[in-house]
Design a protein around this motif. Structure first.
Motif, PDB file in Angstrom:
ATOM      1  N   ILE A  39       6.400   0.276   3.691  1.00 40.75           N
ATOM      2  CA  ILE A  39       4.813   0.052   3.480  1.00 40.75           C
ATOM      3  C   ILE A  39       4.378   1.191   2.661  1.00 40.75           C
ATOM      4  O   ILE A  39       3.519   1.127   1.605  1.00 40.75           O
ATOM      5  CB  ILE A  39       4.095   0.063   4.819  1.00 40.75           C
TER       6      ILE A  39
ATOM      7  N   ARG B 179      -6.046   3.375  -5.329  1.00 43.34           N
ATOM      8  CA  ARG B 179      -6.935   3.082  -4.034  1.00 43.34           C
ATOM      9  C   ARG B 179      -6.974   4.657  -3.710  1.00 43.34           C
ATOM     10  O   ARG B 179      -8.208   5.164  -3.224  1.00 43.34           O
ATOM     11  CB  ARG B 179      -6.204   2.268  -3.201  1.00 43.34           C
TER      12      ARG B 179
ATOM     13  N   GLU C 111     -14.679   5.902   1.065  1.00 40.79           N
ATOM     14  CA  GLU C 111     -13.780   4.809   1.103  1.00 40.79           C
ATOM     15  C   GLU C 111     -14.882   3.485   0.725  1.00 40.79           C
ATOM     16  O   GLU C 111     -14.297   2.381   0.272  1.00 40.79           O
ATOM     17  CB  GLU C 111     -13.450   4.432   2.595  1.00 40.79           C
TER      18      GLU C 111
ATOM     19  N   ASN D 108       2.190  -7.720   7.182  1.00 40.80           N
ATOM     20  CA  ASN D 108       1.305  -8.152   7.789  1.00 40.80           C
ATOM     21  C   ASN D 108       0.097  -7.274   8.114  1.00 40.80           C
ATOM     22  O   ASN D 108      -0.261  -6.537   8.724  1.00 40.80           O
ATOM     23  CB  ASN D 108       1.777  -8.389   9.260  1.00 40.80           C
TER      24      ASN D 108
ATOM     25  N   TYR E  34      -7.764   7.380   3.889  1.00 48.05           N
ATOM     26  CA  TYR E  34      -7.636   5.832   4.101  1.00 48.05           C
ATOM     27  C   TYR E  34      -6.486   5.562   5.319  1.00 48.05           C
ATOM     28  O   TYR E  34      -5.372   6.178   4.735  1.00 48.05           O
ATOM     29  CB  TYR E  34      -7.760   5.006   2.999  1.00 48.05           C
TER      30      TYR E  34
ATOM     31  N   MET F 297      -4.881   2.590   7.827  1.00 45.50           N
ATOM     32  CA  MET F 297      -4.998   1.306   8.480  1.00 45.50           C
ATOM     33  C   MET F 297      -3.632   0.973   9.316  1.00 45.50           C
ATOM     34  O   MET F 297      -2.629   0.659   8.493  1.00 45.50           O
ATOM     35  CB  MET F 297      -5.386   0.024   7.639  1.00 45.50           C
TER      36      MET F 297
ATOM     37  N   THR G 150      -0.899  -1.589  10.719  1.00 49.61           N
ATOM     38  CA  THR G 150      -0.248  -3.025  10.474  1.00 49.61           C
ATOM     39  C   THR G 150      -0.491  -4.073  11.496  1.00 49.61           C
ATOM     40  O   THR G 150      -0.619  -3.416  12.488  1.00 49.61           O
ATOM     41  CB  THR G 150       1.015  -3.282   9.805  1.00 49.61           C
TER      42      THR G 150
ATOM     43  N   LEU H 250       3.260  -0.169  11.521  1.00 51.20           N
ATOM     44  CA  LEU H 250       3.020   0.875  10.396  1.00 51.20           C
ATOM     45  C   LEU H 250       1.783   1.486  10.332  1.00 51.20           C
ATOM     46  O   LEU H 250       0.826   0.451  10.563  1.00 51.20           O
ATOM     47  CB  LEU H 250       4.031   0.424   9.392  1.00 51.20           C
TER      48      LEU H 250
ATOM     49  N   ASP I   4      -0.574   2.296   7.144  1.00 47.55           N
ATOM     50  CA  ASP I   4      -0.626   2.479   5.699  1.00 47.55           C
ATOM     51  C   ASP I   4      -1.740   3.387   5.473  1.00 47.55           C
ATOM     52  O   ASP I   4      -2.862   3.072   6.053  1.00 47.55           O
ATOM     53  CB  ASP I   4      -1.251   1.007   5.054  1.00 47.55           C
ATOM     54  N   HIS I   5      -1.462   4.620   4.675  1.00 47.96           N
ATOM     55  CA  HIS I   5      -2.440   5.663   4.634  1.00 47.96           C
ATOM     56  C   HIS I   5      -2.262   6.307   3.299  1.00 47.96           C
ATOM     57  O   HIS I   5      -1.348   6.204   2.511  1.00 47.96           O
ATOM     58  CB  HIS I   5      -2.509   6.697   5.695  1.00 47.96           C
TER      59      HIS I   5
END
Lengths: 80, 316
Positions: free
Chosen positions: A39, A50, A59, A79, B262, B264, B266, B274, B276-277
């Motif tokens: 990911i 981003r 943000e 997901n 940022y 978040m 998964t 995982l 996501d950053h």
């Protein structure tokens, strides 16, 4: 580029092997269904846009880029 | 690498459980070293509150965290805004011009300065808190008290109000150092290790090239899994100077928001999720102000050279 790809492939194999060895069926199934790409390395273009937007504007001002990257990740099979 | 991390995670999960139950029974951290306990008496108060009622205590502590963080730095922020703004604009302008030569980017940088100023949460207030925690760790040379260090943040904030000497001592031990911050998580498959290796190599290269000391700091964006022990063992693998920080989910949320990082999780069912950053490294000045950020595209040399350039410009 090829070197980077090799590097990214190797950890994937290790992780999948590790997960299977720890071995419940659910974990194995989850491992098999997961995308091969990490990911952190997926969708590098939208991710960079981003990240830089959030650093400079916060943000709340970057929902467009956040959503763009999320859509890209979903297309890759994550997901999120 | 990944399998080793996984194994260690299991071990530390178990040891954390033991440690936590032990602390609950004893009512206070018996493992604290004498110097630590004698110098930081206010530390006990937050700990007791947390023990008595975890849920409500956590909420109260968070509220205290927010209220205390806003008032002390307010004066500093208002007093120093003009200077910092001009410095920020000048540096970003010159740096960006050299790197890309694009007028549009320079405009964005100017906007960045404004938005930083007008942000709902002051960078300086949370930076002060985080670096206070880091200072505690650095001062005592201990990694095993990282979580306590986060609690120490609140204690020191209160100490600054009640007994300036204690707070000043802890903060003073850390002021005057350039800091490089990275946000990641110990279960990160490969990008975090790469970035941390880059950060560690840059720290050594900066010292070798320019004789400038920088402090590398790793802050976890995975509070559910990254315990004190987990983070402590993780950072040791990269650089002896690398300081690792973690905290409660609310604390991490506040810090990430303050630093505009940022992250978040998964939506995985099990604990193998995982995160996501953002992948950025921040350069902070000895006065604990934001100077510049470096993205993933920078390699060790460009990161080291960029830091050296900013440090030299800053002193002029």
């Amino acid at each position: 580029m090829s070197g980077a790809q090799l590097q990214s492939a190797s950890p994937a194999l290790i992780i999948q092997g590790s997960q299977k060895n720890e071995g419940s069926v659910a974990v194995a199934t989850a491992a098999e269904s997961k995308p091969k790409k990490k990911i952190c390395c997926a969708c590098p273009d939208t991710k960079r846009l981003r990240d830089e937007c959030i650093v400079e504007h916060g943000e709340s001002a970057c929902t467009k880029w956040i959503e763009a990257h999320r859509l890209c990740l979903r297309a890759e099979g994550f997901n999120v | 690498m990944a399998s080793i991390v996984s194994t260690k995670a299991n071990q530390f999960r178990y040891s954390t459980r033991l440690l936590f139950s032990h602390l609950l029974r004893q009512g206070r951290p018996s493992t604290l070293s004498p110097p630590f306990s004698s110098h930081l008496q206010p530390l006990h108060h937050p700990y007791k509150v947390r023990n008595q009622s975890y849920g409500n205590g956590s909420l109260r502590l968070c509220q205290r965290f927010l209220s205390s963080s806003s008032s002390p730095p307010a004066a500093n922020v208002s007093g120093e805004k003009p200077a910092s703004d001009s410095d920020h604009s000048a540096k970003d302008g010159s740096g960006q011009g050299k790197e890309s030569g694009s007028g549009g980017d320079e405009g964005q940088k100017s906007d960045a300065g404004k938005s930083v100023r007008g942000g709902p949460v002051s960078w300086l207030s949370f930076l002060l808190l985080v670096l206070t925690g880091a200072g505690l760790v650095d001062y005592y040379g201990e990694f095993s008290f990282l979580w306590l260090g986060m609690w120490g943040i609140r204690s020191n904030t209160e100490a600054v109000k009640q007994g300036p000497s204690v707070g000043t001592a802890a903060i003073g031990g850390f002021l005057g150092k350039w800091t490089l911050l990275y946000f990641g998580f110990t279960h990160c498959p490969d990008i975090c290790p790469e970035e941390l290796q880059k950060l560690a190599a840059a720290v050594d290269k900066i010292k070798e090239k320019a004789g400038i000391e920088t402090v590398p700091v790793f802050i976890s964006v995975d509070p559910e899994r990254d315990t004190v022990e987990q983070v402590g063992e993780y950072v040791k693998e990269f650089h002896p100077k690398l300081i690792g920080l973690t905290g409660s989910p609310d604390e991490i949320k506040n810090v990430a928001r303050a630093y505009r990082v940022y992250y978040m999780k998964t939506a995985e069912e099990d604990s193998d999720y995982l995160v996501d950053h953002s992948i950025v490294i921040y350069l902070m000045s000895p006065e604990m102000k934001f100077v510049k950020f470096f993205g993933k595209n920078n390699d060790v040399d460009s990161l080291a050279d960029g830091v050296i350039k900013e440090v030299k410009q800053y002193k002029k």
